[in-house]
Design a protein around this motif. Structure first.
Motif, PDB file in Angstrom:
ATOM      1  N   ASN A 247       0.690  -1.130  -0.053  1.00 55.54           N
ATOM      2  CA  ASN A 247       0.135   0.283  -0.023  1.00 55.54           C
ATOM      3  C   ASN A 247       0.786   1.277  -0.385  1.00 55.54           C
ATOM      4  N   HIS A 249       1.541   2.141  -3.403  1.00 54.69           N
ATOM      5  CA  HIS A 249       1.191   3.586  -4.272  1.00 54.69           C
ATOM      6  C   HIS A 249      -0.315   3.135  -4.316  1.00 54.69           C
ATOM      7  N   VAL A 250      -0.656   4.202  -5.239  1.00 56.44           N
ATOM      8  CA  VAL A 250      -2.178   3.962  -5.160  1.00 56.44           C
ATOM      9  C   VAL A 250      -2.699   2.887  -6.792  1.00 56.44           C
ATOM     10  N   TYR A 251      -3.121   1.729  -5.481  1.00 59.93           N
ATOM     11  CA  TYR A 251      -3.342   0.341  -7.235  1.00 59.93           C
ATOM     12  C   TYR A 251      -4.257   1.088  -8.537  1.00 59.93           C
ATOM     13  N   SER A 252      -3.233   0.994  -9.958  1.00 59.04           N
ATOM     14  CA  SER A 252      -4.344   0.764 -10.598  1.00 59.04           C
ATOM     15  C   SER A 252      -4.324  -0.144 -11.796  1.00 59.04           C
ATOM     16  N   TYR A 255      -0.799  -0.061 -12.884  1.00 56.53           N
ATOM     17  CA  TYR A 255       0.378   0.322 -11.946  1.00 56.53           C
ATOM     18  C   TYR A 255       1.615   0.517 -12.211  1.00 56.53           C
ATOM     19  N   ALA A 258       2.680   3.457 -14.636  1.00 54.49           N
ATOM     20  CA  ALA A 258       2.497   4.297 -14.136  1.00 54.49           C
ATOM     21  C   ALA A 258       3.612   5.014 -12.841  1.00 54.49           C
ATOM     22  N   CYS A 259       4.101   3.380 -12.348  1.00 53.71           N
ATOM     23  CA  CYS A 259       5.204   3.410 -11.682  1.00 53.71           C
ATOM     24  C   CYS A 259       7.423   3.180 -12.640  1.00 53.71           C
TER      25      CYS A 259
ATOM     26  N   ASN B 193      -8.505   4.112  -7.978  1.00 50.13           N
ATOM     27  CA  ASN B 193      -8.343   3.127  -8.338  1.00 50.13           C
ATOM     28  C   ASN B 193      -8.099   3.421  -9.866  1.00 50.13           C
ATOM     29  N   LYS B 196      -7.664   7.010 -10.680  1.00 51.53           N
ATOM     30  CA  LYS B 196      -5.508   6.967 -11.511  1.00 51.53           C
ATOM     31  C   LYS B 196      -5.447   5.974 -12.415  1.00 51.53           C
ATOM     32  N   GLN B 197      -6.460   5.125 -13.054  1.00 47.77           N
ATOM     33  CA  GLN B 197      -6.545   5.168 -13.932  1.00 47.77           C
ATOM     34  C   GLN B 197      -6.409   5.460 -15.258  1.00 47.77           C
ATOM     35  N   ILE B 200      -3.643   7.896 -16.155  1.00 49.87           N
ATOM     36  CA  ILE B 200      -2.559   6.606 -16.367  1.00 49.87           C
ATOM     37  C   ILE B 200      -3.135   6.469 -18.416  1.00 49.87           C
ATOM     38  N   ARG B 234      -7.269  10.549   0.168  1.00 47.80           N
ATOM     39  CA  ARG B 234      -6.104   9.900  -0.214  1.00 47.80           C
ATOM     40  C   ARG B 234      -5.171  10.278  -1.492  1.00 47.80           C
TER      41      ARG B 234
END
Lengths: 261, 319
Positions: A247, A249-252, A255, A258-259, B193, B196-197, B200, B234
């Motif tokens: 936890n 980073h925020v999951y997507s 990810y 993004a990372c 989630n 964020k997606q 991206i 958050r």
């Protein structure tokens, strides 16, 4: 994860040749490749083959700085070589490394402060490398005390508990996890927790697998920096995934994309 | 006794996004609005630069809203059939920082107006006011994909904020905004989630991160406010700790959501114990806005002039 790319090291033949012939091409390529792979720092170590290590360090750093903007980690056991490297540094920098003896830290911390550099401090001293958790933590605490004494920011301190190769002493790796946990609680903000990852699996037949699993387990206990093979994509993706699981980073769904950026 | 300093140190912050373009930048706005830039938790300016003040966008609809109560329509009674005059009134009399044109009228079930109608409305508002413009589609994917590109082209160079794009429908509007120099609103319904997606996905189309504003959909007081709040909180923490895909400024839709609640819109005769709607309606909208401000909001869409005035006062006093 603070990933310190290990590849620009005179121990590798291509870098050794580059230093010998003052041919920047191989170094430039390694700087670009490691940067693209997501390295936070590029470790620079001249190795042992050159007669003028300070000159070689300066040359390597200048070549890298002309190629990429990635911060450099100046890697040497010799104070003078570190100093030579610092004299040509343009960006953020990490010193790799100081031993944990008070007199060593009294030399390195003011130098790091002067150059606004971060500093890896090993939990070893003139008595050698401790084999247990307690003695390593004792040195770690002395490192923190010294940072406070020198008014050196703790967020710039990287404590490295000195990870042994698994085929040298199999009891050691598991001790590390306890140490990462304890270092996290040693101060607020805590120092970073660093290891030399490739060292851990050198000479084994499952080098990459061992490194990957140790890194992910380490992250779950608070490891947040490593001198490592950033060109190993599976290793880098495993680190990102471990951080997602923890936890951090925020999951997507994307990810990794993004990372990696 | 000495009070210990417990301030946190943050390494990153919220992106700055500028909306609107003045003449020298190829637009016709008299002013631009920059939002974001915060490097701290909202109102904790001892931890870092609080960035730009949150701003209020007042909603203007392309067709008179059919679900507004009399309390809400009265301040706009003379202009409700004329979006340009409505926008002008919001700016000149009610102090809107920017206008959010909601194109409800293009929705197939609400009038099915054409792209040409929408373009005409947008142009009339751009001519009537000098503030930057937010243009919000009808949230019917097919119709938005048909109308919004034409609207975008008509407002080319004005650096409007266009929305919304979602995980399932983002390519058309993202490409259009990229071509016409507008900023964009990414939407994920109460899901960090997916939030964020979608950022991206949009950024993978080479859309600059400093032209994206996030929308998590908004819950009014008593209707899920806490869900929006905790997601936005958050997001702010992620931005402060360096998550580039969560560092966009946040917009929320307070007016529409607050005035849907029965507490805001019920008739006085039906609920005499709740007090007059003239008070409780604007109050519901105000409390929704001021609560969400604390989670980290940069643009608030609002409706009632009294709520707008109260929230502006609150922002001015806290910043």
């Amino acid at each position: 994860m603070i990933s310190i790319g290990e590849r620009i090291n005179g121990m590798f033949k291509d870098v050794r040749e580059a230093i010998k012939n003052k041919d920047p091409k191989a170094v430039q390529e390694l700087a670009i490749k490691q940067t693209e792979a997501g390295a936070s720092f590029l470790d620079v170590n001249v190795g042992t083959a050159t007669a003028d290590p300070a000159g070689a360090m300066k040359w390597l750093i200048e070549v890298i700085q002309d190629t990429v903007k990635t911060p450099i980690a100046i890697d040497s056991q010799k104070f003078d070589i570190i100093k030579a490297g610092l004299s040509v540094i343009k960006n953020e920098v990490l010193i790799n490394s100081s031993k944990g003896d008070p007199e060593e830290l009294d030399k390195y911390m003011p130098l790091a402060k002067e150059y606004n550099a971060s500093l890896i401090c090993l939990t070893m001293d003139k008595c050698g490398i401790p084999q247990d958790v307690e003695r390593r933590m004792e040195i770690a605490m002395k490192i923190v005390e010294k940072a406070v004494e020198h008014e050196y920011e703790l967020s710039k301190v990287y404590i490295d508990p000195v990870l042994f190769p698994i085929n040298v002493d199999q009891k050691q790796p598991a001790l590390m996890f306890d140490i990462f946990n304890q270092i996290k609680m040693i101060s607020d903000p805590p120092p970073h927790r660093n290891v030399g990852l490739s060292n851990f699996s050198q000479g084994t037949k499952e080098k990459r697998l061992l490194a990957r699993i140790f890194l992910t387990m380490g992250i779950s206990y608070g490891l947040d920096a490593a001198v490592m093979d950033v060109l190993d994509k599976d290793l880098m993706d495993a680190a990102i995934t471990a951080e997602i699981i923890m936890n951090q980073h925020v999951y997507s769904d994307s990810y990794l994309t993004a990372c990696r950026k | 006794m000495e009070i210990p300093n417990v301030a946190d140190k943050w390494t990153s912050g919220v992106n700055e996004v500028t909306i609107g373009a003045t003449k020298d930048k190829g637009g016709s706005r008299q002013k631009t609005i920059t939002v974001g830039g915060s490097k701290c938790i909202p109102f904790m300016d001892f931890e870092g630069n609080p960035g730009h003040k949150p701003v209020i966008a007042m909603d203007v609809y392309d067709i008179p809203p059919d679900d507004w109560t009399e309390t809400l329509t009265r301040p706009f009674a003379d202009v409700i059939n004329d979006p340009a005059q409505w926008a002008k009134k919001c700016v000149e009399q009610y102090g809107a920082d920017l206008i959010c044109l909601k194109l409800d009228g293009i929705h197939p079930d609400k009038g099915n107006k054409s792209a040409e109608d929408a373009v005409k409305t947008v142009k009339s508002i751009l001519a009537a006011v000098g503030v930057p413009l937010i243009i919000w589609g009808c949230e019917h994917d097919e119709k938005d994909n048909e109308v919004m590109p034409k609207v975008s082209q008509a407002a080319r160079g004005e650096n409007c904020l266009l929305g919304i794009v979602s995980q399932d429908n983002y390519k058309t509007l993202t490409a259009t905004c990229l071509a016409d120099g507008h900023s964009i609103i990414t939407m994920a319904p109460v899901d960090i989630n997916i939030g964020k997606q979608i950022n991206i996905l949009v950024s993978e189309m080479d859309f600059p991160l400093n032209r994206i504003v996030m929308f998590q959909s908004t819950g009014a007081l008593g209707y899920g406010l806490e869900y929006s709040y905790s997601i936005q909180e958050r997001e702010r923490l992620a931005a402060l700790t360096g998550d580039k895909m969560m560092s966009m400024p946040v917009i929320c839709d307070v007016g529409h959501e607050a005035w849907r609640s029965k507490e805001a819109k019920s008739n006085d005769n039906d609920v005499p114990q709740w007090g007059p709607r003239e008070e409780r309606g604007p109050m519901w909208e105000t409390i929704t806005a001021t609560s969400l401000l604390q989670s980290g909001v940069d643009i608030i869409r609002m409706n009632h002039p009294r709520s707008v005035a109260a929230v502006k006062k609150c922002i001015d006093r806290l910043y």
